[in-house]
Motif scaffolding. Structure first.
Motif, PDB file in Angstrom:
ATOM      1  N   CYS A 235       0.848  -1.192   0.000  1.00  0.00           N
ATOM      2  CA  CYS A 235       0.000   0.000   0.000  1.00  0.00           C
ATOM      3  C   CYS A 235       0.891   1.251   0.000  1.00  0.00           C
ATOM      4  N   HIS A 236       0.290   2.366  -0.336  1.00  0.00           N
ATOM      5  CA  HIS A 236       1.066   3.603  -0.422  1.00  0.00           C
ATOM      6  C   HIS A 236       1.353   4.191   0.959  1.00  0.00           C
ATOM      7  N   TYR A 237       0.405   4.000   1.902  1.00  0.00           N
ATOM      8  CA  TYR A 237       0.564   4.537   3.254  1.00  0.00           C
ATOM      9  C   TYR A 237      -0.022   3.545   4.255  1.00  0.00           C
ATOM     10  N   ARG A 238       0.434   3.656   5.521  1.00  0.00           N
ATOM     11  CA  ARG A 238      -0.002   2.716   6.559  1.00  0.00           C
ATOM     12  C   ARG A 238      -0.292   3.466   7.850  1.00  0.00           C
ATOM     13  N   ILE A 239      -1.487   3.261   8.381  1.00  0.00           N
ATOM     14  CA  ILE A 239      -1.867   3.814   9.670  1.00  0.00           C
ATOM     15  C   ILE A 239      -2.238   2.634  10.569  1.00  0.00           C
ATOM     16  N   ALA A 240      -1.886   2.722  11.849  1.00  0.00           N
ATOM     17  CA  ALA A 240      -2.088   1.571  12.726  1.00  0.00           C
ATOM     18  C   ALA A 240      -2.700   1.993  14.051  1.00  0.00           C
ATOM     19  N   ALA A 241      -3.476   1.077  14.621  1.00  0.00           N
ATOM     20  CA  ALA A 241      -3.971   1.254  15.982  1.00  0.00           C
ATOM     21  C   ALA A 241      -2.800   1.105  16.955  1.00  0.00           C
ATOM     22  N   ALA A 242      -2.882   1.760  18.089  1.00  0.00           N
ATOM     23  CA  ALA A 242      -1.775   1.768  19.046  1.00  0.00           C
ATOM     24  C   ALA A 242      -1.418   0.374  19.540  1.00  0.00           C
ATOM     25  N   SER A 243      -2.395  -0.534  19.572  1.00  0.00           N
ATOM     26  CA  SER A 243      -2.139  -1.892  20.067  1.00  0.00           C
ATOM     27  C   SER A 243      -1.703  -2.856  18.971  1.00  0.00           C
ATOM     28  N   ALA A 244      -1.604  -2.373  17.747  1.00  0.00           N
ATOM     29  CA  ALA A 244      -1.268  -3.257  16.624  1.00  0.00           C
ATOM     30  C   ALA A 244       0.178  -3.735  16.711  1.00  0.00           C
ATOM     31  N   LYS A 245       0.416  -4.872  16.096  1.00  0.00           N
ATOM     32  CA  LYS A 245       1.772  -5.414  15.974  1.00  0.00           C
ATOM     33  C   LYS A 245       1.985  -5.881  14.543  1.00  0.00           C
ATOM     34  N   CYS A 246       3.250  -5.903  14.137  1.00  0.00           N
ATOM     35  CA  CYS A 246       3.559  -6.388  12.800  1.00  0.00           C
ATOM     36  C   CYS A 246       4.843  -7.205  12.847  1.00  0.00           C
ATOM     37  N   GLY A 247       5.108  -7.933  11.783  1.00  0.00           N
ATOM     38  CA  GLY A 247       6.331  -8.720  11.724  1.00  0.00           C
ATOM     39  C   GLY A 247       6.347  -9.631  10.519  1.00  0.00           C
ATOM     40  N   LEU A 248       7.515 -10.193  10.269  1.00  0.00           N
ATOM     41  CA  LEU A 248       7.686 -11.184   9.196  1.00  0.00           C
ATOM     42  C   LEU A 248       8.210 -12.470   9.833  1.00  0.00           C
ATOM     43  N   PRO A 249       7.317 -13.309  10.365  1.00  0.00           N
ATOM     44  CA  PRO A 249       7.742 -14.477  11.142  1.00  0.00           C
ATOM     45  C   PRO A 249       7.976 -15.746  10.312  1.00  0.00           C
ATOM     46  N   GLU A 250       8.058 -15.607   8.988  1.00  0.00           N
ATOM     47  CA  GLU A 250       8.183 -16.801   8.139  1.00  0.00           C
ATOM     48  C   GLU A 250       9.366 -17.682   8.521  1.00  0.00           C
ATOM     49  N   VAL A 251      10.442 -17.075   9.037  1.00  0.00           N
ATOM     50  CA  VAL A 251      11.626 -17.855   9.393  1.00  0.00           C
ATOM     51  C   VAL A 251      11.285 -18.936  10.405  1.00  0.00           C
ATOM     52  N   LYS A 252      10.258 -18.707  11.229  1.00  0.00           N
ATOM     53  CA  LYS A 252       9.869 -19.699  12.236  1.00  0.00           C
ATOM     54  C   LYS A 252       9.180 -20.906  11.615  1.00  0.00           C
TER      55      LYS A 252
END
Length: 688
Positions: free
Chosen positions: A114-131
């Motif tokens: 996406c061009h821009y990203r807005i998040a809620a304060a409790s949100a989390k993100c990550g790239l856990p594919e390695v697991k």
């Protein structure tokens, strides 16, 4: 509102189109979700009244990742994630991702497109594919380093850790963070501002300043990262592939980097390590399901806990409950032992605070929940009482008989025994239905495994509560039946027997340890013995020199604690094989007429692991474990079995059950009937 398909709705508020994805439980990127995204973007693009697009998700989370159930299965006819991302990047209208819950893996990769990203304060993100033994296969390894820089990207893709909204904003993953209840209004305001101010269609793929800046020193950056993390990443294939992808992001144009990502993704997906790690993902969730429990089994309330024994194990157990706000009363026989145990708990918390993982207030809050006592009667109102005393049946039976007269009706009485018969312990009470085994692993405040031992008379509600409280305190709980050593230690004893035989027949302790370390264990059995202390359970008064350990202890060898064991240790605990121990072994073998011979690595590995698998088959046959995957979860979380090998039963399936039967017979070990049956029919333990 327009229903795009079963999981995607489109509404228009003035010049802003809102695409709402609703695919419970976690909006995973299944075929319908991908189709909904592709069709929704196309519909918004085709509407001339729409000037900007907001992508938001219903339910408890943003897109939480790929649909793992599709992995390894034939492709279904639907839009690919690449198709969706291409449509988003080619949009002539700004697309704003509105993120709550978790944006993980493919979910974050969609957001990064996406061009821009807005998040809620409790949100989390990550790239856990390695697991899962993988790498982000939808451009994550190319877009992320362009936004956050290669150093941060390396950390995220090789650890798979989740990042909170505040940290993600600072990194540059999110453009804005708002209060949880302001996510949609915030996203709409951002969209209207983008229209009014004619914001550029900013694509992560075109943001090159951070990768350009890193390029002159890239060789050193990646070499240093590999060196620093070599021990942590040892044996795993996926982290190195992730590192190579970040290297490509720094050194190659975006489209070329995507080709590298794809070329490395496919072999990982098809490889045994990823299959093993995906198997473990589902096995952990399956372990929580207790077969035979009545559907209406109610969990008993556990609002306070009593622990008997303030030693290393009892103190560690106590910390698990203090960490989640459950008050603990810990009982010892003597004031000195009690004070020492409480002091160790405080010191552990203070060490954690010194690392920045707790505040001073957190430490005091947790310690404020802890009460010490010298009187068993102070456990009278506890909902759950766990004994963590010396591993002696007479002591435990005497203690449980006393507890029977102290504990309130309905209280759960749990033993932390690692070997002893829980039914015999329960028989010392007038309430055997309230007795259950809760075998924690040392250090109990760190190790994830909890073996919950289901006694013959353990009531369903008691078993269900023990499993539930295990989850609440962050453990992976696995049900075991009552047998000597339960699941893990029962199998371990057969590995230990073979290890002892091997060093008498010709291998050295360092040979055995090296082979198991190379297989992926953090250490071998003899190094582990030195670490634990050779004199644990040894008695100088009764020692008769009948075992190697007896003779080592008689010679004053205690392991790491005094620098002398199977290895000699210097001041920094660097180890070298002990010539003194080697002489003890050689003399012992000579006395017993054992003709030592050269033993190769293959024999060492097979003789250490195959008897474990054989015992695992017996455990299944006796219904001491619910399923083969539960055995694997025990070994992965309690004994250091390498996760990329999936556990002993998964490993056995791929080593070949027929081969295991043949090799066991070769070594003079009788194969378990279940093992022979499965081998003969071409079946496996795990169905993998």
């Amino acid at each position: 509102m327009t229903a795009i398909n079963a999981v995607m709705d489109l509404t228009r508020d003035g010049e802003v189109a809102v695409l709402t994805l609703n695919s419970p439980p976690v909006n995973a990127l299944s075929a319908p979700v991908r189709d909904g995204l592709a069709l929704g973007i196309a519909a918004a693009e085709a509407d001339p009244a729409v000037k900007a697009i907001v992508l938001i998700c219903a339910g408890r989370t943003f897109i939480a990742g790929a649909d793992i159930t599709e992995f390894g299965k034939p492709a279904v006819k639907s839009a690919s994630l690449f198709d969706v991302q291409t449509a988003m990047e080619q949009s002539k209208k700004p697309i704003i991702a509105a993120i709550h819950g978790t944006a993980l893996g493919g979910g974050l990769e969609v957001a990064l497109t996406c061009h821009y990203r807005i998040a809620a304060a409790s949100a989390k993100c990550g790239l856990p594919e390695v697991k899962l033994g993988l790498l982000p296969g939808a451009g994550g390894t190319q877009r992320l380093p362009r936004l956050v820089g290669p150093e941060i990207a390396l950390d995220l893709v090789t650890s798979g850790r989740h990042v909170g909204a505040k940290e993600a904003l600072k990194m540059g993953v999110f453009d804005e963070v708002v209060a949880d209840d302001q996510l949609l209004p915030g996203a709409m305001a951002m969209a209207r501002k983008a229209i009014a101010e004619k914001w550029p269609l900013r694509l992560a793929r075109d943001v090159n300043d951070k990768v350009d800046a890193a390029r002159p020193n890239a060789a050193k950056l990646f070499a240093d990262f590999r060196a620093k993390n070599a021990k942590l990443l040892r044996g795993f294939e996926a982290p190195e592939a992730n590192i190579q992808c970040i290297e490509a992001a720094v050194n190659l144009p975006f489209d070329e980097g995507i080709k590298v990502e794809r070329a490395l993704f496919v072999p990982l997906m098809q490889g045994l390590q990823s299959r093993a790690q995906r198997y473990v993902f589902f096995a952990e969730r399956m372990a929580a399901k207790v077969e035979g429990l009545p559907a209406d089994a109610q969990l008993l309330p556990v609002k306070s806990v009593g622990i008997i024994g303030a030693g290393t194990m009892g103190g560690g157990i106590a910390m698990n409950f203090l960490n989640v706000g459950i008050p603990v009363t810990i009982v010892e026989m003597k004031e000195e032992a009690l004070s020492r145990g409480i002091g160790v708990i405080r010191k552990n918390y203070e060490n954690t605070a010194a690392k920045g993982k707790l505040t001073a207030a957190d430490v005091e809050t947790r310690m404020g929940l802890l009460k010490g006592s010298l009187d068993l009667a102070d456990l009278g109102q506890a909902d759950l009482i766990i004994e963590a005393v010396f591993e002696n049946m007479d002591i435990k039976k005497e203690l449980f008989a006393k507890l029977d007269g102290v504990a309130k009706p309905g209280a759960i009485l749990a033993s932390n025994t690692s070997y002893l018969n829980v039914d015999e312990i329960a028989a010392a009470t007038k309430r055997p239905g309230s007795v259950v085994g809760m075998h924690f692993f040392s250090p109990a405040n760190v190790m994830r495994l909890l073996e919950v031992v289901n006694g013959a008379k353990t009531e369903p509600a008691v078993l269900a509560t023990a499993m539930g409280i295990g989850k609440k305190i962050g453990k992976i709980a696995v049900v075991s039946g009552v047998c000597h050593g339960f699941i893990g230690n029962r199998m371990l004893s057969f590995r230990q027997q073979q290890a002892q035989k091997l060093i008498l027949e010709g291998a050295l302790p360092s040979d055995v340890d090296r082979v198991l370390y190379d297989f992926g264990f953090p250490m071998g059995p003899f190094q582990m013995s030195d670490l634990a202390g050779l004199d644990i359970g040894w008695n100088a008064a009764t020692s008769k020199g009948e075992t190697i350990r007896d003779r080592m202890c008689e010679a004053g060898m205690r392991g790491q604690k005094n620098g002398k064991g199977f290895y000699n240790y210097d001041a920094e605990r660097n180890r070298t094989p002990s010539p003194e121990t080697e002489k003890i072994i050689l003399d012992y073998a000579a006395e017993r007429g054992i003709n030592r011979r050269s033993i190769d690595d293959d024999e060492i590995l097979e003789r250490c692991l195959l008897p474990m698998v054989n015992e695992g088959a017996k455990i299944l046959e006796e219904k001491m474990a619910q399923r083969a995957s539960d055995i694997d979860i025990v070994w992965l979380n309690g004994y250091g079995w390498p996760v990329y090998r999936g556990g002993p039963m998964f490993w056995a399936d791929h080593y070949g059950l027929a081969k295991i039967v043949e090799r066991l017979k070769h070594y003079g070990i009788t194969p378990a009937p279940l093992l022979e049956k499965l081998a003969a029919s071409g079946q496996t333990f795990t169905g993998q």
